[in-house]
Design an enzyme around this catalytic site. Sequence first.
Site, PDB file in Angstrom:
ATOM      1  N   GLU A 172       0.874  -1.477   0.041  1.00  0.00           N
ATOM      2  CA  GLU A 172       0.003  -0.016  -0.139  1.00  0.00           C
ATOM      3  C   GLU A 172       0.954   1.293  -0.014  1.00  0.00           C
ATOM      4  OE1 GLU A 172      -2.731  -0.127   3.123  1.00  0.00           O
ATOM      5  OE2 GLU A 172      -3.706  -1.670   2.216  1.00  0.00           O
ATOM      6  N   GLU A 367      -5.269  -8.546   1.164  1.00  0.00           N
ATOM      7  CA  GLU A 367      -5.700  -8.454   2.643  1.00  0.00           C
ATOM      8  C   GLU A 367      -7.323  -7.952   2.077  1.00  0.00           C
ATOM      9  OE1 GLU A 367      -4.177  -5.010   4.725  1.00  0.00           O
ATOM     10  OE2 GLU A 367      -2.064  -5.808   4.255  1.00  0.00           O
TER      11      GLU A 367
HETATM   12  C1  GBH Z   1      -4.292  -1.972   5.717  1.00  0.00           C
HETATM   13  O1  GBH Z   1      -4.750  -1.042   5.336  1.00  0.00           O
HETATM   14  C2  GBH Z   1      -3.067  -2.376   6.221  1.00  0.00           C
HETATM   15  O2  GBH Z   1      -2.128  -2.965   5.188  1.00  0.00           O
HETATM   16  C3  GBH Z   1      -3.065  -3.154   7.296  1.00  0.00           C
HETATM   17  O3  GBH Z   1      -1.693  -3.044   7.687  1.00  0.00           O
HETATM   18  C4  GBH Z   1      -4.028  -2.727   8.468  1.00  0.00           C
HETATM   19  O4  GBH Z   1      -4.044  -3.330   9.377  1.00  0.00           O
HETATM   20  C5  GBH Z   1      -5.531  -2.987   7.663  1.00  0.00           C
HETATM   21  O5  GBH Z   1      -5.380  -2.497   6.385  1.00  0.00           O
HETATM   22  C6  GBH Z   1      -6.469  -2.431   8.299  1.00  0.00           C
HETATM   23  O6  GBH Z   1      -6.625  -1.214   8.681  1.00  0.00           O
HETATM   24  O7  GBH Z   1      -9.733   8.420   2.451  1.00  0.00           O
HETATM   25  O8  GBH Z   1      -7.413   7.987   2.745  1.00  0.00           O
HETATM   26  O9  GBH Z   1      -8.704   7.124   4.393  1.00  0.00           O
HETATM   27  C7  GBH Z   1      -5.945  -0.454   4.720  1.00  0.00           C
HETATM   28  C8  GBH Z   1      -5.855   1.125   4.881  1.00  0.00           C
HETATM   29  C9  GBH Z   1      -7.342   2.770   5.194  1.00  0.00           C
HETATM   30  C10 GBH Z   1      -6.428   2.394   2.965  1.00  0.00           C
HETATM   31  C11 GBH Z   1      -8.487   3.563   4.774  1.00  0.00           C
HETATM   32  C12 GBH Z   1      -7.660   3.151   2.364  1.00  0.00           C
HETATM   33  C13 GBH Z   1      -9.222   4.872   2.823  1.00  0.00           C
HETATM   34  C14 GBH Z   1      -8.827   6.053   2.163  1.00  0.00           C
HETATM   35  N1  GBH Z   1      -6.959   1.661   4.366  1.00  0.00           N
HETATM   36  N2  GBH Z   1      -7.899   4.050   3.478  1.00  0.00           N
HETATM   37  S1  GBH Z   1      -8.615   7.317   3.219  1.00  0.00           S
END
Ligand code: GBH
Length: 464
Positions: A172, A367
């Site tokens: 990511e 994931e």
């Molecule tokens: C994953 O991230 C991670 O890889 C992992 O480590 C983590 O534990 C898991 O998810 C659970 O959170 O408008 O910028 O907020 C996911 C992260 C978070 C990415 C939300 C997209 C939404 C866009 N995600 N985000 S934002």
Amino acid sequence: DGRPDLAAGLTFPPDFVFGAATAAYQIEGAVDADGRGPSIWDTFSHTPGRTFRGDTGDVAVEHYTRYRDDVALMVELGLSAYRFSVAWSRVLPEGAGRVEQRGLDFYRRLVDELLAAGVDPWLTLYHWDLPQALQEQGGWTARDTSARFADYAGIVHDALGDRVRHWSTLNEPMVSALLGHQSGEHAPGVRNPVSAARAVHHLLLGHGLATQVLRDRGADHLGVTLNFTPMTPASDRPEDVDAARRLDGQQNRMFLEPIVRGAYPADVEADLAAAGAPLPVEDGDLAVIAAPIEWLGVNYYFEQTVRAGARPADKPPTSFIGGEDVVDLDPTGPTTSMGWGVSPEAFTRLLLWLRDQAPDLPLVVTENGSAWPDEISDDGAVHDPERTDFLLRHLDAMSTAMDQGADVRGYFAWSLLDNFEWARGYEQRFGLVHVDYATQQRILKDSARVYADLLRRHRQAQEG
Ligand code: GBH
């Protein structure tokens, strides 16, 4: 309810990979063991006010010392694969230069334990924990960090390339770049669009350079993991449609297109330039970033509906460059304890979109999962119907996409264990296995048992 039926009806191709995923800083603990150097997440989590209740990864779930027990759990679940990440600062405490053999030895022991148990290791080189020493030289805003990442990739491959087949460079990059440097809700906690745009490009360049290094050493199952958030405009109003275009650009297309097509989307480049935060592209970079890979890792959690307009005061700062005039709507329907909506339909749509974007690139769901408040019931079990329902509905949604031609080769549940959920600390539980943080006791949740049943049937079908 219909869950048992749903589980029974789910079948997958014989060689389909089922696993679970974790990340180093979220599970290992032992942050001072065996010469490990500090990472930006040590610094960030120890800075007051950055994480929920000041939680840190100092202890986490003690995977560093309990890894044998955790591999035994994987066997109990019947996983055919395990996705984990290597902590760069265990291997290179200063990020570059001196190699710490004891750090490499830990991953060698882990991999050997996995192989002996018949669980295929899928290694990710970078899941957000940049060595602090490199941060002090500019971190991902510095072009040099891309080259240091490629050096590190070569060192890990020299140690583990004889036993690990599946390699992923980054987890990511969108989150590292934008949550780390635009909204500042993740390490290193910077809020600066110029830094964020530089981090975007240097992460992608690092991916490309590391891919070359691994390829030169003979690796032949190379990938990268991107997170995707399907974006829908709240209405047909041109402003809302444009807001969705801009966020989709930065969340999804800005990372996918350089990798699969060797070019940034023109509209995104224009948006960033207009925000005074251009991508620092130099001649030849895009060819490096587009180095061929064998699979694309897809992380999916939820979708977003967005509209144009001033952000309400109670919304956290946006993680999008120039996104100050965009509002994400609250999800309709039930939400997880993260406050995230549940949308298996958007998962199907995403996989079909990726089928069209990169028709020749196999997909691996690296994931997918959900957090809910767990409770240990009187019988000592953790009944988690919401997590179970989420899992089965998303597997079903993936299967629907596969029926329509999405070339999905594997699925990794997030996560094997409850763990340090970054800025949200230990409050948020994504595990199939419950961890009692007071005792480090592991308890299989009902969702883990349902997943294990499904995997058992999958194996029997393979053998039969
Ligand atoms: C994953 O991230 C991670 O890889 C992992 O480590 C983590 O534990 C898991 O998810 C659970 O959170 O408008 O910028 O907020 C996911 C992260 C978070 C990415 C939300 C997209 C939404 C866009 N995600 N985000 S934002």
